[in-house]
Scaffold this motif. Structure first.
Motif, PDB file in Angstrom:
ATOM      1  N   VAL A  52      -6.571   2.740  -1.021  1.00 16.99           N
ATOM      2  CA  VAL A  52      -5.355   3.538  -1.151  1.00 16.99           C
ATOM      3  C   VAL A  52      -5.279   4.219  -2.512  1.00 16.99           C
ATOM      4  N   THR A  53      -5.619   3.484  -3.561  1.00 15.43           N
ATOM      5  CA  THR A  53      -5.532   4.052  -4.911  1.00 15.43           C
ATOM      6  C   THR A  53      -6.469   5.234  -5.080  1.00 15.43           C
ATOM      7  N   ASN A  54      -7.707   5.080  -4.673  1.00 17.04           N
ATOM      8  CA  ASN A  54      -8.679   6.154  -4.857  1.00 17.04           C
ATOM      9  C   ASN A  54      -8.389   7.360  -3.965  1.00 17.04           C
ATOM     10  N   ARG A  55      -7.911   7.111  -2.758  1.00 19.47           N
ATOM     11  CA  ARG A  55      -7.544   8.247  -1.903  1.00 19.47           C
ATOM     12  C   ARG A  55      -6.302   8.954  -2.446  1.00 19.47           C
ATOM     13  N   SER A  56      -5.399   8.177  -3.042  1.00 21.47           N
ATOM     14  CA  SER A  56      -4.213   8.778  -3.646  1.00 21.47           C
ATOM     15  C   SER A  56      -4.598   9.656  -4.829  1.00 21.47           C
ATOM     16  N   ILE A  57      -5.568   9.203  -5.611  1.00 19.33           N
ATOM     17  CA  ILE A  57      -6.048  10.006  -6.739  1.00 19.33           C
ATOM     18  C   ILE A  57      -6.596  11.343  -6.233  1.00 19.33           C
ATOM     19  N   ASN A  58      -7.426  11.295  -5.200  1.00 15.46           N
ATOM     20  CA  ASN A  58      -8.007  12.524  -4.651  1.00 15.46           C
ATOM     21  C   ASN A  58      -6.935  13.449  -4.090  1.00 15.46           C
ATOM     22  N   LEU A  59      -5.984  12.868  -3.364  1.00 18.33           N
ATOM     23  CA  LEU A  59      -4.941  13.685  -2.751  1.00 18.33           C
ATOM     24  C   LEU A  59      -4.003  14.272  -3.800  1.00 18.33           C
ATOM     25  N   SER A  60      -3.684  13.497  -4.835  1.00 21.00           N
ATOM     26  CA  SER A  60      -2.777  13.995  -5.868  1.00 21.00           C
ATOM     27  C   SER A  60      -3.402  15.144  -6.650  1.00 21.00           C
ATOM     28  N   GLN A  61      -4.709  15.107  -6.798  1.00 21.58           N
ATOM     29  CA  GLN A  61      -5.378  16.206  -7.501  1.00 21.58           C
ATOM     30  C   GLN A  61      -5.271  17.510  -6.721  1.00 21.58           C
ATOM     31  N   SER A  62      -5.402  17.442  -5.410  1.00 25.36           N
ATOM     32  CA  SER A  62      -5.251  18.648  -4.594  1.00 25.36           C
ATOM     33  C   SER A  62      -3.783  19.060  -4.493  1.00 25.36           C
ATOM     34  N   LEU A 122       0.827  -1.207   0.000  1.00 26.62           N
ATOM     35  CA  LEU A 122       0.000   0.000   0.000  1.00 26.62           C
ATOM     36  C   LEU A 122       0.863   1.260   0.000  1.00 26.62           C
ATOM     37  N   HIS A 123       1.947   1.224   0.748  1.00 31.70           N
ATOM     38  CA  HIS A 123       2.845   2.385   0.788  1.00 31.70           C
ATOM     39  C   HIS A 123       3.500   2.594  -0.575  1.00 31.70           C
ATOM     40  N   SER A 124       3.871   1.511  -1.250  1.00 32.44           N
ATOM     41  CA  SER A 124       4.504   1.645  -2.561  1.00 32.44           C
ATOM     42  C   SER A 124       3.544   2.262  -3.572  1.00 32.44           C
ATOM     43  N   ILE A 125       2.270   1.891  -3.498  1.00 38.34           N
ATOM     44  CA  ILE A 125       1.274   2.486  -4.400  1.00 38.34           C
ATOM     45  C   ILE A 125       1.119   3.970  -4.113  1.00 38.34           C
ATOM     46  N   ALA A 126       0.943   4.313  -2.847  1.00 43.84           N
ATOM     47  CA  ALA A 126       0.749   5.715  -2.469  1.00 43.84           C
ATOM     48  C   ALA A 126       1.975   6.556  -2.819  1.00 43.84           C
ATOM     49  N   TYR A 127       3.164   6.020  -2.606  1.00 45.99           N
ATOM     50  CA  TYR A 127       4.395   6.761  -2.919  1.00 45.99           C
ATOM     51  C   TYR A 127       4.522   7.002  -4.415  1.00 45.99           C
ATOM     52  N   ARG A 128       4.243   5.991  -5.224  1.00 43.26           N
ATOM     53  CA  ARG A 128       4.311   6.153  -6.675  1.00 43.26           C
ATOM     54  C   ARG A 128       3.258   7.145  -7.177  1.00 43.26           C
ATOM     55  N   MET A 129       2.139   7.193  -6.500  1.00 42.35           N
ATOM     56  CA  MET A 129       1.075   8.107  -6.890  1.00 42.35           C
ATOM     57  C   MET A 129       1.371   9.543  -6.469  1.00 42.35           C
ATOM     58  N   LEU A 130       1.970   9.713  -5.293  1.00 44.35           N
ATOM     59  CA  LEU A 130       2.116  11.043  -4.706  1.00 44.35           C
ATOM     60  C   LEU A 130       3.527  11.609  -4.793  1.00 44.35           C
ATOM     61  N   GLY A 131       4.536  10.733  -4.914  1.00 48.39           N
ATOM     62  CA  GLY A 131       5.905  11.205  -4.936  1.00 48.39           C
ATOM     63  C   GLY A 131       6.368  11.750  -3.603  1.00 48.39           C
ATOM     64  N   SER A 132       5.689  11.360  -2.525  1.00 50.43           N
ATOM     65  CA  SER A 132       6.005  11.874  -1.188  1.00 50.43           C
ATOM     66  C   SER A 132       5.934  10.753  -0.168  1.00 50.43           C
ATOM     67  N   ALA A 174      -4.082  12.132 -12.581  1.00 51.45           N
ATOM     68  CA  ALA A 174      -4.111  11.235 -11.426  1.00 51.45           C
ATOM     69  C   ALA A 174      -4.624   9.844 -11.806  1.00 51.45           C
ATOM     70  N   VAL A 175      -5.660   9.787 -12.623  1.00 48.93           N
ATOM     71  CA  VAL A 175      -6.217   8.483 -13.027  1.00 48.93           C
ATOM     72  C   VAL A 175      -5.262   7.754 -13.950  1.00 48.93           C
ATOM     73  N   GLU A 176      -4.636   8.470 -14.895  1.00 43.00           N
ATOM     74  CA  GLU A 176      -3.648   7.844 -15.775  1.00 43.00           C
ATOM     75  C   GLU A 176      -2.492   7.279 -14.966  1.00 43.00           C
ATOM     76  N   ARG A 177      -2.076   8.013 -13.974  1.00 41.84           N
ATOM     77  CA  ARG A 177      -0.960   7.566 -13.142  1.00 41.84           C
ATOM     78  C   ARG A 177      -1.344   6.316 -12.363  1.00 41.84           C
ATOM     79  N   ALA A 178      -2.566   6.273 -11.858  1.00 47.30           N
ATOM     80  CA  ALA A 178      -3.021   5.103 -11.106  1.00 47.30           C
ATOM     81  C   ALA A 178      -3.041   3.865 -11.996  1.00 47.30           C
ATOM     82  N   VAL A 179      -3.586   4.002 -13.191  1.00 46.01           N
ATOM     83  CA  VAL A 179      -3.639   2.862 -14.107  1.00 46.01           C
ATOM     84  C   VAL A 179      -2.230   2.428 -14.482  1.00 46.01           C
ATOM     85  N   PHE A 180      -1.362   3.383 -14.758  1.00 44.23           N
ATOM     86  CA  PHE A 180       0.006   3.066 -15.158  1.00 44.23           C
ATOM     87  C   PHE A 180       0.754   2.355 -14.037  1.00 44.23           C
ATOM     88  N   VAL A 181       0.640   2.866 -12.825  1.00 44.50           N
ATOM     89  CA  VAL A 181       1.337   2.264 -11.690  1.00 44.50           C
ATOM     90  C   VAL A 181       0.842   0.840 -11.432  1.00 44.50           C
TER      91      VAL A 181
END
Length: 290
Positions: free
Chosen positions: A58-68, A14-24, A116-123
């Motif tokens: 995690v994926t959907n929350r990462s999408i929301n957070l990355s958009q903000s 889960l952390h690896s997904i969130a990190y790849r999505m957010l870069g943080s 954000a959605v493209e990044r989620a699918v790609f990751v």
């Protein structure tokens, strides 16, 4: 599976997904903790596949957070770079061939081009090898739609680097030579390392001095390095480390990480085409040096 075992089993994924999505690292850690806290309040009898459910959360929350987060970066001072993933344990490049989860720092930077959605699918597809039916269920989209999104993401990235750091063995001697040239002041060695179109990007976040804009071309990169290396660029020591699965450098100052340097290589000419310098102290807090 009880909650503690589930936490230990799924937290790294889960952390690896969130990190790849957010870069943080810090945002990824907070997000994963919140997901587990909310999950613990759910009725487990209503969940058939806990891993899939957690990944979806995690994926959907990462999408929301990355958009903000994108809106916050519009007022960010200078160039924004992801927080580096620094590994001190694997110092032998040969060890990296078993670390298939690694995502190169250069690619992490390039992923900022995606929505954000493209990044989620790609990751999920490229990095974690999820099937399209799994991605569709996670994002509540059709498989056909996910295939189109993935194709669009690949097209945006075009000829950028692969996910896996396959050029790590090639990177290490270049990194060593880079530091030797910087330490000795023999800039002729540095010239030979850089491609003609070399780019240097530094992230100070307005907290420390850094180049506001990317420095483009070998001549300009060399002029910049010649100006900063004799002063404070090298701190008071350095050590080599694995940065997002590839050889890189940690510059030390007063016993603490002052900057982390990573590279993107031109695989054809085996030279450095991008230099990434993380200087923002807020993005170095997770970097532990033993």
């Amino acid at each position: 599976m009880d909650f503690e075992k589930m936490y230990a089993a799924y937290r790294p994924l889960l952390h690896s997904i969130a990190y790849r999505m957010l870069g943080s690292f810090s945002e990824a850690e907070d997000l994963v903790q919140d997901v587990f806290a909310d999950y613990s309040q759910l009725d487990a009898n209503d969940i058939q596949n806990e891993k899939a459910y957690l990944v979806r959360m995690v994926t959907n929350r990462s999408i929301n957070l990355s958009q903000s987060a994108r809106k916050r970066r519009e007022v960010y001072v200078g160039q924004w770079l992801p927080e580096p993933d620094v590994d001190h344990a694997a110092t032998d490049p040969a060890e990296l061939y078993d670390r298939h989860e690694s995502v190169s720092y250069a690619l992490l930077v390039m992923l900022e081009q995606l929505s954000a959605v493209e990044r989620a699918v790609f990751v999920l597809r490229e990095s974690l090898a999820y099937d399209y039916d799994e991605i569709a269920a996670c994002l509540q989209k059709t498989e056909a739609n996910c295939r189109k999104i993935f194709s669009r993401a690949k097209e945006k990235l075009q000829k950028e680097r692969e996910l896996l750091p396959a050029n790590t063995v090639k990177a290490e001697p270049l990194v060593v030579t880079f530091m030797e040239a910087a330490a000795t002041g023999d800039f002729n060695k540095l010239v030979a390392l850089l491609t003609e179109e070399a780019v240097l990007v530094s992230d100070g976040g307005g907290k420390v001095r850094a180049a506001i804009f990317a420095i483009i071309s070998r001549a300009r990169v060399m002029a910049f390095l010649q100006g900063v290396i004799p002063r404070t660029f090298l701190g008071d020591g350095h050590r080599f480390a694995i940065i997002n699965g590839q050889a890189g450098i940690i510059i030390m100052k007063d016993g603490k990480p002052r900057s982390v340097i990573s590279f993107q290589l031109d695989a054809e000419n085996q030279k450095i085409e991008r230099i990434f310098v993380m200087l923002n102290p807020d993005k170095l807090k997770h970097v532990l040096v033993g």
